[in-house]
Design an enzyme around this catalytic site. Structure first.
Site, PDB file in Angstrom:
ATOM      1  N   ARG A 117      -4.783  -5.991  -0.902  1.00 27.95           N
ATOM      2  CA  ARG A 117      -4.158  -6.927  -1.847  1.00 27.95           C
ATOM      3  C   ARG A 117      -5.150  -7.920  -2.426  1.00 27.95           C
ATOM      4  O   ARG A 117      -4.858  -8.580  -3.426  1.00 27.95           O
ATOM      5  CB  ARG A 117      -3.029  -7.686  -1.154  1.00 27.95           C
ATOM      6  CG  ARG A 117      -1.940  -6.791  -0.582  1.00 27.95           C
ATOM      7  CD  ARG A 117      -1.216  -6.017  -1.650  1.00 27.95           C
ATOM      8  NE  ARG A 117      -0.183  -5.142  -1.087  1.00 27.95           N
ATOM      9  CZ  ARG A 117       0.531  -4.286  -1.819  1.00 27.95           C
ATOM     10  NH1 ARG A 117       0.324  -4.187  -3.128  1.00 27.95           N
ATOM     11  NH2 ARG A 117       1.431  -3.526  -1.255  1.00 27.95           N
TER      12      ARG A 117
ATOM     13  N   GLU B 218       2.166  -6.296 -14.305  1.00 25.37           N
ATOM     14  CA  GLU B 218       1.269  -6.369 -13.149  1.00 25.37           C
ATOM     15  C   GLU B 218       0.216  -7.433 -13.488  1.00 25.37           C
ATOM     16  O   GLU B 218      -0.263  -7.495 -14.615  1.00 25.37           O
ATOM     17  CB  GLU B 218       0.620  -5.003 -12.907  1.00 25.37           C
ATOM     18  CG  GLU B 218      -0.345  -4.966 -11.750  1.00 25.37           C
ATOM     19  CD  GLU B 218      -0.832  -3.544 -11.421  1.00 25.37           C
ATOM     20  OE1 GLU B 218       0.008  -2.622 -11.350  1.00 25.37           O
ATOM     21  OE2 GLU B 218      -2.052  -3.368 -11.259  1.00 25.37           O
TER      22      GLU B 218
ATOM     23  N   ARG C  87      -7.941  10.038  -4.533  1.00 32.06           N
ATOM     24  CA  ARG C  87      -8.621   8.834  -4.029  1.00 32.06           C
ATOM     25  C   ARG C  87      -8.641   8.826  -2.507  1.00 32.06           C
ATOM     26  O   ARG C  87      -9.694   8.614  -1.895  1.00 32.06           O
ATOM     27  CB  ARG C  87      -7.921   7.581  -4.569  1.00 32.06           C
ATOM     28  CG  ARG C  87      -8.504   6.293  -3.988  1.00 32.06           C
ATOM     29  CD  ARG C  87      -8.007   5.042  -4.706  1.00 32.06           C
ATOM     30  NE  ARG C  87      -6.559   4.865  -4.715  1.00 32.06           N
ATOM     31  CZ  ARG C  87      -5.935   3.804  -5.213  1.00 32.06           C
ATOM     32  NH1 ARG C  87      -6.652   2.824  -5.759  1.00 32.06           N
ATOM     33  NH2 ARG C  87      -4.628   3.709  -5.196  1.00 32.06           N
TER      34      ARG C  87
ATOM     35  N   TYR D  12       2.409   2.476   2.608  1.00 34.74           N
ATOM     36  CA  TYR D  12       3.644   2.763   1.882  1.00 34.74           C
ATOM     37  C   TYR D  12       4.250   4.047   2.425  1.00 34.74           C
ATOM     38  O   TYR D  12       3.528   5.005   2.717  1.00 34.74           O
ATOM     39  CB  TYR D  12       3.359   2.985   0.391  1.00 34.74           C
ATOM     40  CG  TYR D  12       3.200   1.744  -0.482  1.00 34.74           C
ATOM     41  CD1 TYR D  12       3.487   0.470  -0.022  1.00 34.74           C
ATOM     42  CD2 TYR D  12       2.764   1.880  -1.798  1.00 34.74           C
ATOM     43  CE1 TYR D  12       3.331  -0.646  -0.846  1.00 34.74           C
ATOM     44  CE2 TYR D  12       2.604   0.778  -2.629  1.00 34.74           C
ATOM     45  CZ  TYR D  12       2.892  -0.487  -2.151  1.00 34.74           C
ATOM     46  OH  TYR D  12       2.726  -1.564  -2.972  1.00 34.74           O
TER      47      TYR D  12
HETATM   48  C1  3EB Z   1       1.543  -2.009  -6.003  1.00 33.34           C
HETATM   49  O1  3EB Z   1       1.469  -3.088  -5.434  1.00 33.34           O
HETATM   50  C2  3EB Z   1       1.459  -2.049  -7.490  1.00 33.34           C
HETATM   51  O2  3EB Z   1      -3.294   2.017  -6.699  1.00 33.34           O
HETATM   52  O3  3EB Z   1      -5.113   0.820  -6.853  1.00 33.34           O
HETATM   53  C3  3EB Z   1      -1.527  -2.492  -7.867  1.00 33.34           C
HETATM   54  C4  3EB Z   1      -2.909  -2.603  -7.638  1.00 33.34           C
HETATM   55  C5  3EB Z   1      -0.938  -1.249  -7.782  1.00 33.34           C
HETATM   56  C6  3EB Z   1      -3.678  -1.469  -7.336  1.00 33.34           C
HETATM   57  C7  3EB Z   1      -3.873   0.948  -6.920  1.00 33.34           C
HETATM   58  C8  3EB Z   1      -1.707  -0.136  -7.484  1.00 33.34           C
HETATM   59  C9  3EB Z   1      -3.072  -0.234  -7.268  1.00 33.34           C
HETATM   60  O4  3EB Z   1       1.747  -0.938  -5.410  1.00 33.34           O
HETATM   61  C10 3EB Z   1       0.522  -1.070  -8.046  1.00 33.34           C
END
Ligand code: 3EB
Length: 353
Positions: A231, A338, A164, A218
């Site tokens: 988010r 989730e 990605r 991250y």
């Molecule tokens: C997180 O917050 C949880 O890789 O597109 C949530 C929403 C999560 C989207 C993504 C991953 C994704 O890391 C995981």
């Protein structure tokens, strides 16, 4: 069932058979029907019919699906492996990439099949949007085969993140973090990577959560490349405002909280969603967004946790809309739940605001 055609973009719920019949007879304003439950295991029908976005996850509770409609006329089209329906202002698309052996091909050399197919899927999506012009990626859902399995000593979700991010870089879409879309990424038992996406001729405002590190920042311990999503996203269409809240889990900073405790993870996820709702109200300069007024999809890892998760949510919020519960693996092995949400999409015909 009456389809609302007032709003530029709306979602209504219906039993699958009823929605399919409606789609067969009057599809002119339908961008997509999103259905749930596992795909048939046979090879007979590798892909969903055009306009039907199948999510291969078991839906808990009564049969239901989502009907995404718009007020303008819609047509179907294909672009390489993408099938999509579009109006002048919106596109709902789906791309399936078979992962013959998620483990790898060519022995253990070169990038994994999942990484390669992920990059290809995103490259096709970006190329389509560049061809059409003036369309932005608004919301993405990633359905990843065996997301927590390790092959070549790397978890599938991490392989997916490499593919990605490569595509975002190749299309020069990583430098402008404001255009990183809201997303969900969870695991399935399908043998293919499936990506569903909504794009539109409008400019979303990307939202972040002050309680969490941006996913695209991250640290490396979560994989060689970070996840590329925001988010949430807020979209001002004038007469209609839409809020997308990405899949949200029990993560604070960048760390998983409450490993092994589904109820506590549910509370933490809602705490995070509340923080994104506060961000949306700040950006919208309003206080219209409220936890009780969102439409939710809840992804739970283990069937035995469902009652606990549901009880916790029922205690925390009185949602005015249908909440869908889907069984899925979550992108970190220690996450049990989730939750994603939307506001501003529910059609009035559902008897809600
Ligand atoms: C997180 O917050 C949880 O890789 O597109 C949530 C929403 C999560 C989207 C993504 C991953 C994704 O890391 C995981």
């Amino acid at each position: 069932m009456r389809a609302s055609r007032r709003a530029p973009l709306s979602v209504s719920y219906a039993p699958t058979a009823e929605a399919m019949e409606h789609f067969a007879l009057r599809r002119e304003h339908i961008l997509s029907i999103v259905t749930f439950n596992p795909l048939p295991t046979s090879e007979a029908r590798p892909e969903a019919p055009r306009g039907i976005a199948e999510i291969p996850l078991p839906l808990s509770g009564p049969d239901n699906c989502e009907i995404w409609s718009t007020d303008q006329p819609v047509v179907s089209a294909d672009f390489f492996d993408i099938t999509y329906r579009r109006s002048p202002d919106f596109i709902f698309g789906s791309i399936t990439q078979a992962i013959a052996c998620p483990a790898g091909q060519n022995g253990d050399h070169g990038p994994s099949s999942l990484q390669v197919r992920t990059e290809e899927a995103y490259r096709q999506i970006f190329t389509l949007l560049e061809d059409i012009e003036h369309h932005r990626l608004l919301r993405v859902w990633n359905w990843i085969p065996d997301i927590n399995s390790n092959t070549r000593e790397l978890e599938h979700y991490r392989q997916f993140n490499i593919g990605r991010q490569n595509a975002f870089i190749a299309h020069n879409r990583l430098s402008d973090t404001g255009s990183i879309p809201a997303a969900t990424a969870v695991g399935t038992r399908a043998e293919a990577l499936i990506v569903h996406f909504l794009a539109g001729r409008c400019i979303p405002v990307a939202l972040e959560n002050p309680r969490q590190v941006e996913a695209y920042r991250y640290p490396e311990k979560y994989g060689p490349r970070s996840p590329t999503f925001s988010r949430g996203g807020w979209i001002d269409l004038g007469p209609q405002n839409i809020l997308f809240i990405s899949g949200t889990a029990s993560i604070v900073g960048h760390s998983t909280m409450h490993a092994g405790d589904a109820a506590a993870q549910t509370r933490e996820s809602i705490h995070n969603i509340a923080a994104i709702v506060a961000e949306a109200n700040r950006v919208a300069r309003s206080d219209v967004y409220d936890l009780n007024l969102l439409s939710y999809r809840v992804y739970f890892r283990n069937k035995q946790d469902l009652a606990k998760i549901r009880a916790e949510l029922d205690r925390l919020i009185q949602p005015f809309a249908t909440t869908l519960y889907l069984q899925a693996d979550i992108c970190r092995a220690d996450l049990l739940v989730e939750i994603e949400a939307t506001a501003g999409l529910l059609s009035r015909d559902d008897g809600h605001r």
